[in-house]
Structures are given as C-alpha cells and as structure tokens.
Motif scaffolding. Structure first.
Motif, PDB file in Angstrom:
ATOM      1  N   ASP A 368       0.814  -1.212   0.000  1.00  0.00           N
ATOM      2  CA  ASP A 368       0.000   0.000   0.000  1.00  0.00           C
ATOM      3  C   ASP A 368       0.852   1.269   0.000  1.00  0.00           C
ATOM      4  OD1 ASP A 368      -2.270  -1.487  -0.023  1.00  0.00           O
ATOM      5  OD2 ASP A 368      -2.759  -1.219   2.089  1.00  0.00           O
ATOM      6  N   TYR A 369       2.064   1.189   0.492  1.00  0.00           N
ATOM      7  CA  TYR A 369       2.926   2.359   0.555  1.00  0.00           C
ATOM      8  C   TYR A 369       3.814   2.492  -0.686  1.00  0.00           C
ATOM      9  CZ  TYR A 369       1.412   3.637   5.204  1.00  0.00           C
ATOM     10  OH  TYR A 369       0.647   4.063   6.257  1.00  0.00           O
ATOM     11  N   ASN A 370       3.560   1.670  -1.674  1.00  0.00           N
ATOM     12  CA  ASN A 370       4.089   1.802  -3.029  1.00  0.00           C
ATOM     13  C   ASN A 370       5.566   1.459  -3.216  1.00  0.00           C
ATOM     14  OD1 ASN A 370       1.921   2.694  -4.913  1.00  0.00           O
ATOM     15  ND2 ASN A 370       1.677   4.275  -3.347  1.00  0.00           N
ATOM     16  N   ILE A 371       6.429   1.814  -2.288  1.00  0.00           N
ATOM     17  CA  ILE A 371       7.854   1.655  -2.570  1.00  0.00           C
ATOM     18  C   ILE A 371       8.252   0.187  -2.680  1.00  0.00           C
ATOM     19  CG2 ILE A 371       8.643   1.691  -0.169  1.00  0.00           C
ATOM     20  CD1 ILE A 371      10.341   3.215  -3.304  1.00  0.00           C
ATOM     21  N   ALA A 372       7.552  -0.716  -1.985  1.00  0.00           N
ATOM     22  CA  ALA A 372       7.902  -2.137  -2.058  1.00  0.00           C
ATOM     23  C   ALA A 372       7.827  -2.655  -3.487  1.00  0.00           C
ATOM     24  CB  ALA A 372       6.983  -2.956  -1.148  1.00  0.00           C
ATOM     25  N   ARG A 373       6.846  -2.187  -4.236  1.00  0.00           N
ATOM     26  CA  ARG A 373       6.698  -2.606  -5.639  1.00  0.00           C
ATOM     27  C   ARG A 373       7.897  -2.140  -6.461  1.00  0.00           C
ATOM     28  NH1 ARG A 373       4.009   0.658  -9.233  1.00  0.00           N
ATOM     29  NH2 ARG A 373       2.925   1.665  -7.486  1.00  0.00           N
ATOM     30  N   PHE A 374       8.346  -0.919  -6.228  1.00  0.00           N
ATOM     31  CA  PHE A 374       9.501  -0.410  -6.967  1.00  0.00           C
ATOM     32  C   PHE A 374      10.788  -1.133  -6.575  1.00  0.00           C
ATOM     33  CE2 PHE A 374       6.548   3.119  -7.573  1.00  0.00           C
ATOM     34  CZ  PHE A 374       6.751   3.420  -8.920  1.00  0.00           C
ATOM     35  N   VAL A 375      10.915  -1.469  -5.289  1.00  0.00           N
ATOM     36  CA  VAL A 375      12.098  -2.225  -4.840  1.00  0.00           C
ATOM     37  C   VAL A 375      12.175  -3.560  -5.571  1.00  0.00           C
ATOM     38  CG1 VAL A 375      13.159  -3.398  -2.877  1.00  0.00           C
ATOM     39  CG2 VAL A 375      12.215  -1.103  -2.584  1.00  0.00           C
ATOM     40  N   ALA A 376      11.054  -4.261  -5.636  1.00  0.00           N
ATOM     41  CA  ALA A 376      11.039  -5.568  -6.292  1.00  0.00           C
ATOM     42  C   ALA A 376      11.265  -5.431  -7.798  1.00  0.00           C
ATOM     43  CB  ALA A 376       9.703  -6.266  -6.019  1.00  0.00           C
ATOM     44  N   ASP A 377      10.569  -4.492  -8.428  1.00  0.00           N
ATOM     45  CA  ASP A 377      10.664  -4.361  -9.883  1.00  0.00           C
ATOM     46  C   ASP A 377      12.043  -3.890 -10.330  1.00  0.00           C
ATOM     47  OD1 ASP A 377       8.062  -5.171 -10.003  1.00  0.00           O
ATOM     48  OD2 ASP A 377       7.221  -3.199 -10.497  1.00  0.00           O
ATOM     49  N   ALA A 378      12.716  -3.130  -9.479  1.00  0.00           N
ATOM     50  CA  ALA A 378      14.054  -2.649  -9.842  1.00  0.00           C
ATOM     51  C   ALA A 378      15.016  -3.799 -10.101  1.00  0.00           C
ATOM     52  CB  ALA A 378      14.596  -1.748  -8.726  1.00  0.00           C
ATOM     53  N   GLU A 379      14.823  -4.922  -9.416  1.00  0.00           N
ATOM     54  CA  GLU A 379      15.730  -6.052  -9.610  1.00  0.00           C
ATOM     55  C   GLU A 379      15.652  -6.600 -11.029  1.00  0.00           C
ATOM     56  OE1 GLU A 379      18.127  -7.273  -7.395  1.00  0.00           O
ATOM     57  OE2 GLU A 379      17.561  -5.286  -6.665  1.00  0.00           O
ATOM     58  N   ALA A 380      14.461  -6.593 -11.619  1.00  0.00           N
ATOM     59  CA  ALA A 380      14.334  -7.070 -12.994  1.00  0.00           C
ATOM     60  C   ALA A 380      14.955  -6.079 -13.964  1.00  0.00           C
ATOM     61  CB  ALA A 380      12.864  -7.306 -13.331  1.00  0.00           C
ATOM     62  N   ILE A 381      14.701  -4.788 -13.754  1.00  0.00           N
ATOM     63  CA  ILE A 381      15.276  -3.770 -14.635  1.00  0.00           C
ATOM     64  C   ILE A 381      16.800  -3.822 -14.574  1.00  0.00           C
ATOM     65  CG2 ILE A 381      15.441  -1.278 -15.021  1.00  0.00           C
ATOM     66  CD1 ILE A 381      12.603  -1.049 -13.899  1.00  0.00           C
ATOM     67  N   TYR A 382      17.338  -4.095 -13.406  1.00  0.00           N
ATOM     68  CA  TYR A 382      18.790  -4.198 -13.236  1.00  0.00           C
ATOM     69  C   TYR A 382      19.385  -5.296 -14.118  1.00  0.00           C
ATOM     70  CZ  TYR A 382      23.258  -4.848 -10.753  1.00  0.00           C
ATOM     71  OH  TYR A 382      24.585  -4.971 -10.427  1.00  0.00           O
ATOM     72  N   SER A 383      18.601  -6.352 -14.387  1.00  0.00           N
ATOM     73  CA  SER A 383      19.138  -7.520 -15.087  1.00  0.00           C
ATOM     74  C   SER A 383      18.827  -7.562 -16.571  1.00  0.00           C
ATOM     75  CB  SER A 383      18.605  -8.810 -14.439  1.00  0.00           C
ATOM     76  OG  SER A 383      19.077  -8.950 -13.118  1.00  0.00           O
ATOM     77  N   TYR A 384      17.625  -7.154 -16.983  1.00  0.00           N
ATOM     78  CA  TYR A 384      17.284  -7.392 -18.383  1.00  0.00           C
ATOM     79  C   TYR A 384      17.897  -6.345 -19.315  1.00  0.00           C
ATOM     80  CZ  TYR A 384      13.117  -4.199 -18.238  1.00  0.00           C
ATOM     81  OH  TYR A 384      12.251  -3.143 -18.138  1.00  0.00           O
ATOM     82  N   GLU A 385      17.872  -6.648 -20.624  1.00  0.00           N
ATOM     83  CA  GLU A 385      18.482  -5.799 -21.663  1.00  0.00           C
ATOM     84  C   GLU A 385      19.977  -5.615 -21.430  1.00  0.00           C
ATOM     85  OE1 GLU A 385      17.408  -4.368 -24.425  1.00  0.00           O
ATOM     86  OE2 GLU A 385      15.241  -4.459 -24.348  1.00  0.00           O
ATOM     87  N   GLY A 386      20.628  -6.668 -20.970  1.00  0.00           N
ATOM     88  CA  GLY A 386      22.061  -6.624 -20.733  1.00  0.00           C
ATOM     89  C   GLY A 386      22.375  -6.384 -19.274  1.00  0.00           C
ATOM     90  N   THR A 387      23.024  -7.337 -18.631  1.00  0.00           N
ATOM     91  CA  THR A 387      23.397  -7.183 -17.226  1.00  0.00           C
ATOM     92  C   THR A 387      24.440  -6.081 -17.072  1.00  0.00           C
ATOM     93  OG1 THR A 387      25.188  -8.790 -17.392  1.00  0.00           O
ATOM     94  CG2 THR A 387      22.998  -9.645 -16.823  1.00  0.00           C
ATOM     95  N   ARG A 388      24.634  -5.650 -15.844  1.00  0.00           N
ATOM     96  CA  ARG A 388      25.664  -4.635 -15.587  1.00  0.00           C
ATOM     97  C   ARG A 388      27.029  -5.129 -16.055  1.00  0.00           C
ATOM     98  NH1 ARG A 388      29.779  -3.642 -12.619  1.00  0.00           N
ATOM     99  NH2 ARG A 388      29.557  -5.664 -11.607  1.00  0.00           N
ATOM    100  N   GLU A 389      27.309  -6.418 -15.814  1.00  0.00           N
ATOM    101  CA  GLU A 389      28.627  -6.949 -16.188  1.00  0.00           C
ATOM    102  C   GLU A 389      28.847  -6.916 -17.698  1.00  0.00           C
ATOM    103  OE1 GLU A 389      27.412  -8.492 -12.233  1.00  0.00           O
ATOM    104  OE2 GLU A 389      26.442  -8.374 -14.190  1.00  0.00           O
ATOM    105  N   ILE A 390      27.834  -7.340 -18.466  1.00  0.00           N
ATOM    106  CA  ILE A 390      27.982  -7.345 -19.924  1.00  0.00           C
ATOM    107  C   ILE A 390      28.124  -5.930 -20.462  1.00  0.00           C
ATOM    108  CG2 ILE A 390      26.761  -7.810 -22.083  1.00  0.00           C
ATOM    109  CD1 ILE A 390      28.075 -10.271 -20.896  1.00  0.00           C
ATOM    110  N   ASN A 391      27.307  -5.009 -19.956  1.00  0.00           N
ATOM    111  CA  ASN A 391      27.412  -3.629 -20.414  1.00  0.00           C
ATOM    112  C   ASN A 391      28.740  -3.010 -20.013  1.00  0.00           C
ATOM    113  OD1 ASN A 391      24.933  -2.884 -21.852  1.00  0.00           O
ATOM    114  ND2 ASN A 391      23.914  -3.452 -19.958  1.00  0.00           N
ATOM    115  N   THR A 392      29.273  -3.403 -18.853  1.00  0.00           N
ATOM    116  CA  THR A 392      30.583  -2.933 -18.448  1.00  0.00           C
ATOM    117  C   THR A 392      31.657  -3.389 -19.437  1.00  0.00           C
ATOM    118  OG1 THR A 392      30.011  -2.874 -16.102  1.00  0.00           O
ATOM    119  CG2 THR A 392      32.343  -3.081 -16.635  1.00  0.00           C
ATOM    120  N   LEU A 393      31.562  -4.624 -19.906  1.00  0.00           N
ATOM    121  CA  LEU A 393      32.550  -5.133 -20.854  1.00  0.00           C
ATOM    122  C   LEU A 393      32.440  -4.444 -22.208  1.00  0.00           C
ATOM    123  CD1 LEU A 393      32.516  -8.969 -20.073  1.00  0.00           C
ATOM    124  CD2 LEU A 393      34.133  -7.224 -19.294  1.00  0.00           C
ATOM    125  N   ILE A 394      31.232  -4.053 -22.592  1.00  0.00           N
ATOM    126  CA  ILE A 394      31.072  -3.302 -23.841  1.00  0.00           C
ATOM    127  C   ILE A 394      31.773  -1.951 -23.742  1.00  0.00           C
ATOM    128  CG2 ILE A 394      29.381  -2.147 -25.328  1.00  0.00           C
ATOM    129  CD1 ILE A 394      27.417  -4.411 -24.627  1.00  0.00           C
TER     130      ILE A 394
END
Length: 406
Positions: A368-394
């Motif tokens: 109900d306080y909204n931020i929990a949804r953003f905390v959870a969803d951020a984990e998917a955004i962090y990973s898809y469309e190229g992980t941090r590691e792959i983008n770092t190597l690019i």
C-alpha cells in the motif's frame, strides 16, 4: 481510550505539482511546447488510470488490458504508421515518455516498451516497406500487440553466439524449432518477433510469428517477485511453419538484432531514471508527513541526507540520459553509450529504491505504501536488456580497445 493508530496516507509516485519534483535542474524545459503537452497528457493518464489500480494488478500478477484503449487514444505511436505524415518524436521526448511510464509503474513501462520498442522497433529497423505497411498501422493503434523473442532457456548474455532456436527453409516457408524464455507480452501477443539461426548459413534471422500459428505455444511464467504485471512466457516452437513473407527481409545477422537492442537498452536506462524519481518522490512525501518525536521526520538531518543522495543519483542519471538522447538525435551515438547508461543508471536505481525503503521503515515493505513494488521491480530492470557486467565489458572494450569477453 482509543487504540487506533494514525498513520500518514500512503504516499504515491505523484505529488500535487504538475512536474516531477526530482527534475531538479528542469531538464524537461528542453522539450518544445508541443512536446511538453504530449508529456502532460501521458502523465495525466498515468496518474488517473494507472496509479489507482496498479498495486492490485501487481498483487494478482494480472495485466490491465483496458489500458491499451487508453494508450491508443493518446496517439503516442501513430507516427510509426507508414501512411502517417507525423514526424518521429525526438529521442529526448521518447526518453522522457519512457521515464514517465516507469515513474508510474515499471511493469506497465516494460509492457509498453516490449510492444513499441522491441517488437515495433524490429519491424521499423528490419522489415521491408511491404511488411511495415502490413503490420505497423494496427500496432501503432494498439489493435495488434507485439512481443520479442530472443532470450532462451539456455542463452542469456551469450545468446549472440549460442542461439539454439533454428530456422530451416522449406520452399516458401521456414520451419522454426526451439524455445524462448522471459518473453514479455507473449501470452497475449498477436505478433511475436522470433530470432532464429538458419541451419544452412548459420546466420541469425528474424521472423514475425502470428498468434495462433500451429506449432507455437506460450505459457505464462508464474511466481515472479518482480514485474509481476508483465506477462512473461516460455515459448515453445515445434515445427512451427512461417511463410517467407513473414521473414524480416533486412535482418540477416545478429548485428541487425543488436541495432534494435542498442536503442531499447537506452529506453531501459530511461526507465531506471523513472524508478529513481518515483522512489525519491514517495520518500519525500512520506518524510514531510510522517511524524516522530513530535515533528516530521523530514526535519531530521539523516533523513535529509538520504533524500539528497537520492536526488543526486536521479539528477546525475537524468543528465546522462539527456545527453545520450542528444547524441541519438544527432545520429552519432554508439553501442557503448547505451551500455554505459544502462549499467550506471540501474546501479543508482538500486541505491535509490533501497534508501526510499529505508526511509519508510516498516511501511516500506507494505504494498500500500508503493515503494515495495519499486524495490522488487528494480531487480528485474537491473538484469534485463544486458546485465551490468555485460554492459561494463562493452564500455571497457570501447575505452581500452581490448575485448575481455570469454
């Protein structure tokens, strides 16, 4: 004696101000007056039609299909219709629209981006004129929904060289066999862009598989704890026959696939900024209203420190994205530009949602306080469309001239 507990109203990602409070340096002023009007219409729609329903749909892991009609009325994609004389929006406008969508909800932003960026983007980049005339008008009106099938059960970061889905030419048809995983929109999509390796040439080709084609099936992935509204699916292709007319005529290697991903990767970075700003706004509103020790917690130094760190992350990331959009509009941006943006902004996003959750205390884990949804969803955004590691190597390859990929 009453034992009722009085708490501040659950904060949402919108304050009364018509502007994003986190746009501290007023980057949106770089938009023209007509562009600001487009952003305003989108923001009003998200505020009134998405914000009130999103937690319920997130909890039930169901997509609010009624939003398609609303998106159609906003006419955000009509420029993509080959018969339209409307100019393509600037990359800055497209980026701020992606920010606005994620600021309202990352799942809705992802569903929108899969359709408009990955699916329509593949057709815009890799289809011939006849194919574009056949598919894009209905997609631009949200009458046909698109999906994008690249990731596989055994292939994520290495999919460029390890694509297992195959395509075999048989007369005027292609026979597709293989599997895809994590494909957003796939359970209900009308058109799915599927990437497969030609068994004869070993080249990666693109195909548009229409929903209901024999040999194609999509099963929803259950029990996710991030982007729950997005209907991700496992796709199975078993002797799925696709006509030559549905092969994307200008997709002849993975380099063509990468052209699509370069653009959408920057869109994900814009989404990360939207999540950062939403987290900041929720935390700011809560800090002004929540009282402890007889005063709002926003009056405490440590709380202000968290808010300013969040604002700094968002401001730095937004500045990066504005400059990236300018490079895109000038036609001089490169893969490493999008890669750095995606790697940097998603790390900062993770920090911001964590600090916002910290500021809300126990209320930060309540939907109900909204931020929990953003905390959870951020984990998917962090990973898809190229992980941090792959983008770092690019980026590392670009700055050193030395490839460090395995």
């Amino acid at each position: 004696m009453s034992l009722a507990v009085t708490l501040p109203a659950p904060p949402g990602p919108y304050l009364d101000s018509g502007l994003l409070p986190g746009d501290f340096y007023s980057y949106q002023d770089l938009l023209s007056a007509p562009e600001r009007e487009v952003v305003g219409r989108l923001r009003d729609f998200l505020r009134t039609e998405v914000a009130p329903i999103v937690n319920d749909h997130w909890a039930r892991a169901e997509f609010p299909f009624q939003l398609f009609e609303g998106f159609a009325k906003l006419e955000l994609l009509t420029w993509a219709d080959p018969q339209s004389a409307e100019p393509k929006p600037s990359n800055l406008l497209q980026g701020i629209m992606a920010l606005e969508l994620a600021h309202a909800d990352p799942s809705i932003a992802t569903g929108f981006g899969v359709h408009s960026g990955l699916a329509m983007g593949s057709i815009l980049a890799c289809a011939d004129e006849e194919q574009q005339r056949r598919w894009l008008p209905a997609m631009s009106r949200w009458e046909q929904i698109g999906a994008f099938g690249l990731t596989e059960p055994h292939g994520g970061s290495d999919v460029a060289g390890g694509l297992e889905t195959t395509a075999r030419r048989d007369g005027d048809e292609w026979v597709l066999n293989g599997a895809k995983r994590w494909i957003g929109n796939a359970t209900f999509a009308d058109l799915v862009v599927v990437w497969a390796r030609d068994v004869d040439t070993n080249h990666v080709l693109g195909f548009v598989v229409e929903g209901g084609t024999p040999g194609y099936s999509a099963t929803k992935i259950e029990d996710k704890d991030a982007l729950r509204i997005v209907q991700n699916a496992d796709i199975v292709l078993e002797d799925c026959r696709v006509p030559e007319a549905n092969r994307l005529q200008h997709a002849n290697s993975f380099k063509d696939t990468a052209r699509v991903l370069r653009s959408t990767r920057s869109g994900v970075a814009w989404s990360a900024v939207g999540v950062m700003l939403a987290a900041y706004e929720i935390a700011l509103q809560y800090a002004k209203e929540r009282e402890q020790f007889g005063r709002p917690i926003g009056q405490f130094q440590l709380v202000q420190d968290l808010l300013v760190k969040m604002l700094g992350n968002a401001t730095a990331s937004l500045g990066m994205m504005v400059r990236l959009a300018q490079l895109q509009d000038a036609g001089v941006y490169k893969d490493e530009h999008s890669a750095l943006a995606k790697a940097y902004t998603t790390v900062r996003m993770r920090e911001n949602v964590g600090w916002a959750r910290e500021l809300l205390g126990g209320n930060g884990i309540v939907l109900d306080y909204n931020i929990a949804r953003f905390v959870a969803d951020a984990e998917a955004i962090y990973s898809y469309e190229g992980t941090r590691e792959i983008n770092t190597l690019i980026v590392g390859r670009a700055v050193t001239g030395l490839g460090a990929f395995v």
